[in-house]
Design an enzyme around this catalytic site. Structure first.
Site, short mmCIF file in Angstrom:
data_model
loop_
_atom_site.label_atom_id
_atom_site.label_comp_id
_atom_site.label_asym_id
_atom_site.label_seq_id
_atom_site.Cartn_x
_atom_site.Cartn_y
_atom_site.Cartn_z
N GLY A 85 0.84 -1.19 0.00
CA GLY A 85 0.00 0.00 0.00
C GLY A 85 0.87 1.24 0.00
N SER A 86 0.33 2.32 0.54
CA SER A 86 1.04 3.59 0.49
C SER A 86 2.22 3.60 1.47
CB SER A 86 0.08 4.73 0.83
OG SER A 86 -0.39 4.55 2.15
N VAL B 118 1.14 4.76 5.14
CA VAL B 118 0.56 3.72 6.00
C VAL B 118 1.58 2.61 6.24
CG1 VAL B 118 -1.31 2.05 6.27
CG2 VAL B 118 -1.79 4.27 5.23
N GLY B 119 2.38 2.32 5.23
CA GLY B 119 3.38 1.25 5.36
C GLY B 119 4.38 1.54 6.48
N GLU C 88 5.73 -3.44 0.68
CA GLU C 88 5.77 -3.06 -0.73
C GLU C 88 4.96 -1.78 -0.86
OE1 GLU C 88 7.44 -4.11 -3.13
OE2 GLU C 88 8.15 -6.05 -2.47
N CYS D 106 1.62 0.77 -8.55
CA CYS D 106 2.81 1.28 -7.88
C CYS D 106 3.97 1.39 -8.87
CB CYS D 106 3.20 0.35 -6.74
SG CYS D 106 3.37 -1.36 -7.27
P1 NAD Z 1 -3.31 2.55 1.52
O1 NAD Z 1 -2.01 2.53 2.21
O2 NAD Z 1 -4.23 3.67 1.78
O3 NAD Z 1 -4.17 1.23 1.85
C1 NAD Z 1 -3.62 -0.06 1.71
C2 NAD Z 1 -4.18 -0.96 2.77
O4 NAD Z 1 -3.85 -0.46 4.04
C3 NAD Z 1 -5.71 -1.08 2.76
O5 NAD Z 1 -6.06 -2.43 3.03
C4 NAD Z 1 -6.14 -0.21 3.91
O6 NAD Z 1 -7.36 -0.59 4.49
C5 NAD Z 1 -5.01 -0.45 4.88
N1 NAD Z 1 -4.84 0.56 5.91
C6 NAD Z 1 -5.20 1.87 5.93
N2 NAD Z 1 -4.85 2.44 7.10
C7 NAD Z 1 -4.24 1.48 7.83
C8 NAD Z 1 -3.63 1.45 9.11
N3 NAD Z 1 -3.57 2.52 9.91
N4 NAD Z 1 -3.08 0.29 9.52
C9 NAD Z 1 -3.10 -0.81 8.74
N5 NAD Z 1 -3.67 -0.84 7.53
C10 NAD Z 1 -4.23 0.29 7.08
O7 NAD Z 1 -2.95 2.41 -0.02
P2 NAD Z 1 -3.93 2.48 -1.25
O8 NAD Z 1 -4.27 3.89 -1.51
O9 NAD Z 1 -5.03 1.53 -1.07
O10 NAD Z 1 -3.00 1.90 -2.41
C11 NAD Z 1 -2.24 2.69 -3.19
C12 NAD Z 1 -0.81 2.71 -2.70
O11 NAD Z 1 -0.31 1.37 -2.68
C13 NAD Z 1 0.09 3.47 -3.66
O12 NAD Z 1 1.01 4.23 -2.92
C14 NAD Z 1 0.80 2.35 -4.41
O13 NAD Z 1 2.02 2.73 -4.97
C15 NAD Z 1 0.94 1.31 -3.36
N6 NAD Z 1 1.13 -0.02 -3.96
C16 NAD Z 1 2.36 -0.61 -3.88
C17 NAD Z 1 2.59 -1.83 -4.48
C18 NAD Z 1 3.96 -2.48 -4.44
O14 NAD Z 1 4.06 -3.67 -4.75
N7 NAD Z 1 5.01 -1.77 -4.08
C19 NAD Z 1 1.57 -2.46 -5.18
C20 NAD Z 1 0.33 -1.83 -5.26
C21 NAD Z 1 0.13 -0.60 -4.63
#
Ligand code: NAD
Length: 503
Positions: free
Chosen positions: A249-250, A253-254, A271, A305
């Site tokens: 994810g982002s 948050v990561g 990731e 991503c």
């Molecule tokens: P996000 O971080 O908002 O959400 C991803 C996940 O995290 C969701 O399941 C969400 O419910 C969960 N989440 C939100 N807040 C949280 C918390 N406090 N604790 C734990 N989990 C929480 O990301 P998004 O907007 O859904 O996805 C887009 C992002 O993901 C972009 O930055 C993209 O580059 C990245 N991404 C990376 C890869 C990779 O392989 N590097 C692949 C796909 C997407």
């Protein structure tokens, strides 16, 4: 906007698809049971193309997370003891079921996350690839023997499953991004708790539960808790049970998930986001660079991503490149993913659209010129090409995650490298040149986990290390790299001869 030629495919209710559980999707998957929402709040799941609700799922609670973790922990030991062929066979069966349900899956990819047919095909292939390779891991790397510095001692390095693996995934390639952890984790004898994104709880989670249930996975090995990240995410990521916390994810948050996991001595696998540069050197084949540039920017509305976030183009090719890319962008058919011929569907939701449009508008206010697109209709953002962009403008400095191609000129290869690396991210990238050795020099100098010469950054192969550096994450996915993450190595030594101690 150009319109696709034929009509929209009719879709039956997603709760009636063959792959759906008997009572529909409004359930958590715990200990092999489809647990109905009951008193829980519900998450409405919306088709981004029509804004119509397609179904609802339960909004999982912290208590659900606790139960899922306990169930996974209980089920894991017995599962790890099953012969590797048996674990591999379950994952292989789930993989084959993807093919059997391909039509249902294509429908779900379209109505749940706005994916056009081409994207459904990519995602299906990626999910199958990761399952095939994942299944094979069950019988790979059973440990090894090592020499000892102590006379009479035998050293054995035994590989064991990590234990329980927590998995949090995003909405953009939901089935694949969940499968690439869940499949190898199961094959290697782990228990799994998966929290899919709230936008895509079906393809990101409940579909996998349905596939693995049909494939004969014993109860409790995989548990799926749909839920809002800002409600149960903190509890999930700081849970004491998992040994590995896999997050896609982002970066924002990561970082938080990683910190909370480490606080529990749980290994994070992260990731995260990207700001990928597509570098076109002065001797590039322009047509190839534009073809790659269009594909890398506009596929799945730029919501990957590893999409191109910035096009860095040598000044001698700049005008021609911008014109050709704008022509390509303007010709892409936009519309409902269920309309045949559509190549650009909607973005996932309003907040993503507002972010993308805001970055375009702020950059135009700072001096960028719109060469194609720039407008939107509800969640349909036009493929947009911007010229006169600098690396500091908001659309280039941030991960825009949309169908936007900011084009930035440069004078020398060194400047191109400096611009490409001028970001906290380091995920993927690409370089175009007719001189492969020159392209290699630039690729070597790019601070990313992945670079593709005479292609574009959007590549993922199930047997090749995938991941980034810097704010793009920690660890690598796929094949032996994910095997490392999802297992632990135990040193067992056997002192076969009596040992001489100093006292
Ligand atoms: P996000 O971080 O908002 O959400 C991803 C996940 O995290 C969701 O399941 C969400 O419910 C969960 N989440 C939100 N807040 C949280 C918390 N406090 N604790 C734990 N989990 C929480 O990301 P998004 O907007 O859904 O996805 C887009 C992002 O993901 C972009 O930055 C993209 O580059 C990245 N991404 C990376 C890869 C990779 O392989 N590097 C692949 C796909 C997407």
């Amino acid at each position: 906007m150009s319109e696709p030629e034929s009509g929209v495919t009719e879709v039956e209710s997603v709760d009636d698809l063959d792959i759906a559980p008997e009572d529909g999707w409004n359930a958590l998957y715990l200990d092999g049971e489809w647990v109905p929402a009951g008193e829980r709040e519900e998450i409405p799941v919306e088709n981004p193309a029509t804004r119509e609700p397609i179904t609802s799922v339960p909004s999982g609670t912290e208590a659900d997370v606790d139960e899922a973790m306990a169930v996974a922990e209980r089920a894991q030991d017995a599962w790890a003891e099953r012969p590797p062929q048996e674990r591999a066979a379950v994952v292989s069966r789930a993989c084959r079921l993807i093919e059997e349900y391909a039509d249902d899956l294509a429908t779900l990819f379209a109505v749940e996350c706005g994916g056009v047919d081409l994207k459904a095909q990519f995602e299906t292939q990626l999910a199958q690839g990761t399952m095939e390779v994942g299944a094979g891991l069950a019988m790979r790397d059973g440990g090894r023997r090592a020499e000892s510095v102590t006379p009479g001692k035998e050293n054995l390095l035994v590989r064991e499953p990590a234990g329980v693996v927590g998995v949090i995934t995003p909405w953009n390639f939901p089935l694949y991004l969940s499968s690439r952890v869940v499949a190898p984790a199961i094959a290697l004898g782990n228990g799994v708790v998966l929290k899919p994104d709230e936008n895509t709880p079906l393809t990101g989670g409940l579909v996998l539960a349905a596939l693995f249930e049909a494939a004969g996975l014993p109860d409790g090995v995989l548990n799926v808790v749909p839920g809002y990240g800002d409600e149960i995410g903190d509890h999930f990521s700081a849970h004491p049970t998992p040994s590995v916390m896999s997050f896609t994810g982002s970066s924002e948050v990561g970082r938080r998930v990683g910190e909370r996991a480490v606080g529990q001595f749980t290994e994070p696998a992260l990731e995260l986001g990207g700001n990928n540069a597509h570098v076109v050197l002065s001797d590039a084949d322009l047509e190839r660079a534009v073809d790659a540039g269009a594909f890398g920017s506009f596929t799945h509305q730029g919501q990957e991503c590893i999409s191109i976030n910035r096009h860095l183009v040598h000044e001698s090719l700049y005008d021609e490149y911008v014109t050709a890319l704008a022509d390509r962008a303007g010709a892409l058919p936009i519309g409902d993913p269920l309309e045949e011929g559509t190549l650009v569907g909607p973005v996932i939701n309003e907040s993503q659209r507002d972010k993308i449009v805001g970055l375009i508008e702020e950059s135009v206010a700072a001096g960028a010129t719109v060469e194609a697109g720039g407008d939107y209709d509800d969640l349909f953002v036009e493929p947009t090409v911007l010229s006169d962009v600098t690396n500091e403008m908001p659309v280039a400095a941030n991960e825009h995650f949309g169908p936007v191609a900011p084009v930035i000129p440069f004078e020398t290869d060194e400047e191109a490298v400096r611009l490409a690396n001028d970001t906290e991210y380091g995920l993927s990238g690409s370089v175009h040149s007719t001189d492969l050795s020159r392209a290699r020099d630039v690729a070597d100098a790019m601070e990313t986990g992945m670079v593709h010469i005479n292609d574009q950054p959007l590549n993922d192969e199930p047997h090749v290390a995938f991941g980034g550096v810097g704010a793009s994450g920690m660890g690598r996915y796929n094949d032996e790299w994910i095997l490392e993450t999802l297992t632990t190595v135990k040193w067992i030594s056997v002192q076969r001869e009596p040992r001489e101690y100093p006292y």
